[in-house]
Write an enzyme that holds these catalytic residues in place. Sequence first.
Site, PDB file in Angstrom:
ATOM      1  N   GLU A  82     -36.113  14.895  60.180  1.00 53.26           N
ATOM      2  CA  GLU A  82     -36.698  15.778  59.174  1.00 53.26           C
ATOM      3  C   GLU A  82     -35.744  16.891  58.767  1.00 53.26           C
ATOM      4  OE1 GLU A  82     -41.163  16.351  60.525  1.00 53.26           O
ATOM      5  OE2 GLU A  82     -39.829  16.209  62.260  1.00 53.26           O
ATOM      6  N   CYS A 138     -41.854   7.368  57.721  1.00 52.30           N
ATOM      7  CA  CYS A 138     -43.286   7.665  57.837  1.00 52.30           C
ATOM      8  C   CYS A 138     -43.727   8.737  56.847  1.00 52.30           C
ATOM      9  CB  CYS A 138     -43.639   8.106  59.260  1.00 52.30           C
ATOM     10  SG  CYS A 138     -42.793   9.609  59.806  1.00 52.30           S
ATOM     11  N   ASP A 180     -40.766  16.618  54.984  1.00 47.98           N
ATOM     12  CA  ASP A 180     -39.991  17.758  55.479  1.00 47.98           C
ATOM     13  C   ASP A 180     -38.509  17.610  55.156  1.00 47.98           C
ATOM     14  OD1 ASP A 180     -41.635  19.770  56.538  1.00 47.98           O
ATOM     15  OD2 ASP A 180     -42.038  18.613  58.341  1.00 47.98           O
ATOM     16  N   HIS A 184     -65.388  22.648  48.313  1.00 41.67           N
ATOM     17  CA  HIS A 184     -65.830  21.628  49.256  1.00 41.67           C
ATOM     18  C   HIS A 184     -66.363  20.404  48.530  1.00 41.67           C
ATOM     19  CE1 HIS A 184     -66.296  24.614  52.831  1.00 41.67           C
ATOM     20  NE2 HIS A 184     -65.085  24.114  52.741  1.00 41.67           N
TER      21      HIS A 184
END
Length: 840
Positions: free
Chosen positions: A701, A772, A725, A463
């Site tokens: 994709e 994108c 993808d 974290h």
Amino acid sequence: MSSQRIELLAPLTGLIVPIESVPDPVFAQKMVGDGVAIDPTSNVLAAPTGGKVKQLHSSHHAITLLTPEGLEVLLHIGLDTVMLKGEGFKALVREGEEVRTGQPLIEFDAELIMKRGKSILTEMVVTNGDKVSAYLPGNGFARVGLTPALTLELVGGASSAAASVAEGQLSDAVKVPNPTGLHARPAAVLANAAKTYKSDIKLVRGGDDANAKSVVSIMGLEVKHNDEIKIKATGPDAQAAIKALTELIRSGCGEDCGPGVPAGKPKTVIKPVVKPHSDDPDVLVGVSASPGLAVGQIFQVKQDVIEVREQGDNAEVERRRLDDALKEAKQQLEALKSEIEDPGKAEIFSAHQELLADPDLLDIAISGVSEGKSAGFAWRKAFTTYADKLAKLQNEVLAGRANDIRDVGRRVLRLLAGVKEAELVVPDNAILIAEELTPSDTASLDRTKVLGFATTGGGATSHVAILARSLNIPAICGIEDAVLQLPNGVPVILDGTRGTLRKNPSEAEVQQIRDKQATLARKRAEEQATAHQPAITRDGTRVEVVANIGGLDEAKQGVTLGGEGVGLLRSEFLYLERTDAPTEEEQTQIYSDIAKALGTTRTLVIRTLDVGGDKPLPYLPMPAEENPFLGVRGIRLCLAAPEILRTQVRAILRAAPLSKLHIMFPMIASLEEVREAKAIVAEEKAALGVTADVKVGIMVEVPSTAVMSEIFAREVDFFSIGTNDLTQYTLAMDRGHPKLAKQADALHPGVLRLIAMTVKGAHAHGKWVGVCGGIASDPLAVPVLLGIGVDELSVSVPAIPSIKALVRKLNKSDCVKLANEVLQLGTAAEVRARLASLAD
């Protein structure tokens, strides 16, 4: 009715050891159950009583017997022996087999276990202790099958296995799909869900179990990817709890689950962590936690010692002190959350708040208070016990969460001790060095003075690393321990990208870095100053540069940085990290707010829900899939659950009057999917009376969509290419695979050719094409995309000014020539080399 007494004979020859003395808090703290341990001199485990083999662990290091009285007796050979994966163990019985007292159960290689295991101590515990009123352990040296090792007095004379079954229900086995198992986040989701039921609920894996309402207990079970676990529930709503929690686990507890290791195939052997080492004596090496360069001076951070007294006042007073400290700590964490802009990063402190209510932690602390200890002493014992246990786990993600437990534990401890957190006073140009920094430390760093940090503990998944990246602080984790010996003031260059710390750099090296930083700073300032100018090439071609966003804040930031709209709103941010679907009203509000932030002159492209096998929803149960990336995801899932899609479409359409609205469907592979989705939009649009011109497009994709782009272009208004993808499906390489990720390159000629094919098909029908995916934000790739004919670049918000500035430097005609050239190359490496030769 008088209690019934039974004897469990020694399962091995050896010395009887109190269970509290076992060097493992899971057994010593009796989290699994109460009983005894044997330090064996024999190597054949025998049945301590007659009964039925209820469970035989797949690694054959543990076995559970169900006695005629309904007791579940777990026999666990050694500690951490599950890591041997069955090596050195030979089962002599089968699951479901009836056994007699003294019958051999498991033969094991004691020498191997002593060499490779943590300990050969063998535990015998009763896992359903609610049936036992008293434990009378034996002592001294015991002989297998002869010496009573543990005598039990049963509650109310329980006398049959049938009674046990009536009191509790056990689910079928469910396979855990999470790539890193049940670590902190899915454990918190599962524990929260379990707390909504009145029944006592446990997770059972082999002979081990855990309190399903405790985050810490679940993590301590160290459930890994593809492990099979069961849910045991006892109480009035046991059946409902089992059904709901089984589906929650199967769906990944709300976590984005990648394809992981296929079921039935061997998993990678976990090797000891070996820190990297440099041959250069002036360079210390670690793991990149957050990219960036920093030139500064060493400043060592030492953790303050919090003193607490052991003996407390009366238990009631100490309990009240503990409750008050927990309540105040929760308020402090709420304030910290409000200071973190990224909601995903703020959730780190939500997890800390969950730990404050963890039942296992509280049980240990309250038990200590009841024994006369002070609240501070009892609480310190509770959180250090669990932190130390997690730190020893082989799983890097789980081990990293020990730091979170220490962080929240020390926060409460300071409140109990009445001491304020020591303010970290650092000099200018500081590079912090520490064994560990906590998430709280990291979130509160003075960015005007702290230029970067390096820690000897932690890793890229911690974290602290996540926060460092969100705060744009260069950082290294897991660096060589020698860094702790560097005196304050030593000049260093910290390279967060490479994970290196160079000490005592020359003036020339420092100046080189400073020059580079200054050049980059000037360049960023120039780009920001011209960010609102249109992206037009030198020879007059307009390219729309828009933003990929995940919420309202990013939409506003995109406008500020010169974004000409939103090319991808990832709407799944509304659906993930919750236990129920967002309402139509919730969705309408957020889509409308984003549309208002953009205004009526900017484009807003909203991608419909893109989740599924790899990004499951806890409230939409789905069966586990062998390969989630080739399963029910994206538009396939939405068409299979049309009410979810219809609800979202209605909410999106209500934003139509507020912006240039576009609806985009993900993971399209066939014309049938497009037509069915368009029909839903048309029906809902008519039902709502929406007359605005809402454009409908698709994500490209899947290779089949690119190949058929000319046909798809007859059916839709626009295309947006998701290169991440598209790359993995074209190259058959998982983009998250540790060994293949670097080869899954969107600049591979095969991927570029599919992009070119998509553009050609779209332009044949006058439709526009955007990109994108990741390469839209890559300055190296932009000239090629422009040369191929891409009309829109949808980029990460911070990249908007730089990408627009780059477009203004280019000639479209030169880009066309470059694209034609690289499309003839054979490898991604050749493409990158050619593009790099042209870069500034």
